[in-house]
Design an enzyme around this catalytic site. Structure first.
Site, PDB file in Angstrom:
ATOM      1  N   ALA A  10       0.835  -1.203   0.000  1.00 43.62           N
ATOM      2  CA  ALA A  10       0.000   0.000   0.000  1.00 43.62           C
ATOM      3  C   ALA A  10       0.866   1.247   0.000  1.00 43.62           C
ATOM      4  O   ALA A  10       1.883   1.305   0.671  1.00 43.62           O
ATOM      5  CB  ALA A  10      -0.915   0.011   1.225  1.00 43.62           C
ATOM      6  N   CYS A  11       0.412   2.218  -0.780  1.00 40.21           N
ATOM      7  CA  CYS A  11       1.107   3.496  -0.893  1.00 40.21           C
ATOM      8  C   CYS A  11       0.044   4.588  -0.850  1.00 40.21           C
ATOM      9  O   CYS A  11      -0.997   4.454  -1.480  1.00 40.21           O
ATOM     10  CB  CYS A  11       1.882   3.532  -2.205  1.00 40.21           C
ATOM     11  SG  CYS A  11       2.905   4.985  -2.381  1.00 40.21           S
ATOM     12  N   PRO A  12       0.269   5.675  -0.126  1.00 38.19           N
ATOM     13  CA  PRO A  12      -0.765   6.687   0.041  1.00 38.19           C
ATOM     14  C   PRO A  12      -1.040   7.552  -1.184  1.00 38.19           C
ATOM     15  O   PRO A  12      -2.100   8.142  -1.279  1.00 38.19           O
ATOM     16  CB  PRO A  12      -0.244   7.557   1.187  1.00 38.19           C
ATOM     17  CG  PRO A  12       1.230   7.407   1.118  1.00 38.19           C
ATOM     18  CD  PRO A  12       1.480   6.006   0.635  1.00 38.19           C
TER      19      PRO A  12
END
Length: 157
Positions: A8-10
């Site tokens: 996950a990456c914002p």
């Protein structure tokens, strides 16, 4: 061994996808099964089911944003950053295998992650700061995607 993972990456999905691909290739090369859920600004892809999690021997989270760990309770869990997933997928997979072999549960933070044993993941690491400003849309196939992944991988090397 069966693994599940979340990347996950914002700010996008490119780094998350690169980490997922590295985890998949590494797990396969080391003789393990893995299913990777990819989370980004556009939502989740390849979502893990309750059965996927129940069947898994261990969990890997390679994330620069908060990922709820509730669904993984009772499973050995290795937590690193997206950068760890891109540059050290083998280290994440091997650490998960060690936890299973030693019959350990709980959370172990490695690489760029800060050492804590509980709670949600903290703020984004340097990976988020270097995230490219790609349009928030998916691109599939073609030279453009390959070029993007090559440039991003070079950034993390």
């Amino acid at each position: 061994m069966k693994l599940v993972a979340v990347t996950a990456c914002p700010t996008g999905i490119a780094h998350s996808q690169m980490a997922a691909e590295n985890l998949e290739q590494t797990a396969e090369r080391l003789g393990h099964e893995i299913k990777v859920e990819v989370q980004g600004a556009m939502g989740a892809e390849n979502e893990l089911t309750a059965d996927d999690v129940a069947d898994a021997d261990a969990v890997i989270i390679a994330s620069d944003t908060a990922v709820s760990r509730d669904r993984f309770e009772g499973k050995p869990l290795v937590k690193g950053t997206v950068k760890d997933g891109v540059n050290d997928a083998e280290g994440l997979v091997e650490r998960a295998a060690e936890l299973v072999e030693n019959d350990e549960t709980g959370t172990v933070e490695v690489g760029g992650g800060e050492a804590t044993d509980a709670g949600d993941d903290e703020a984004a690491s340097e990976t988020a700061a270097t995230e490219t400003q790609e349009p928030q849309q998916r691109r599939r196939g073609g030279d453009r995607e390959k070029g993007l992944f090559a440039r991003l991988k070079k950034l993390f090397s």
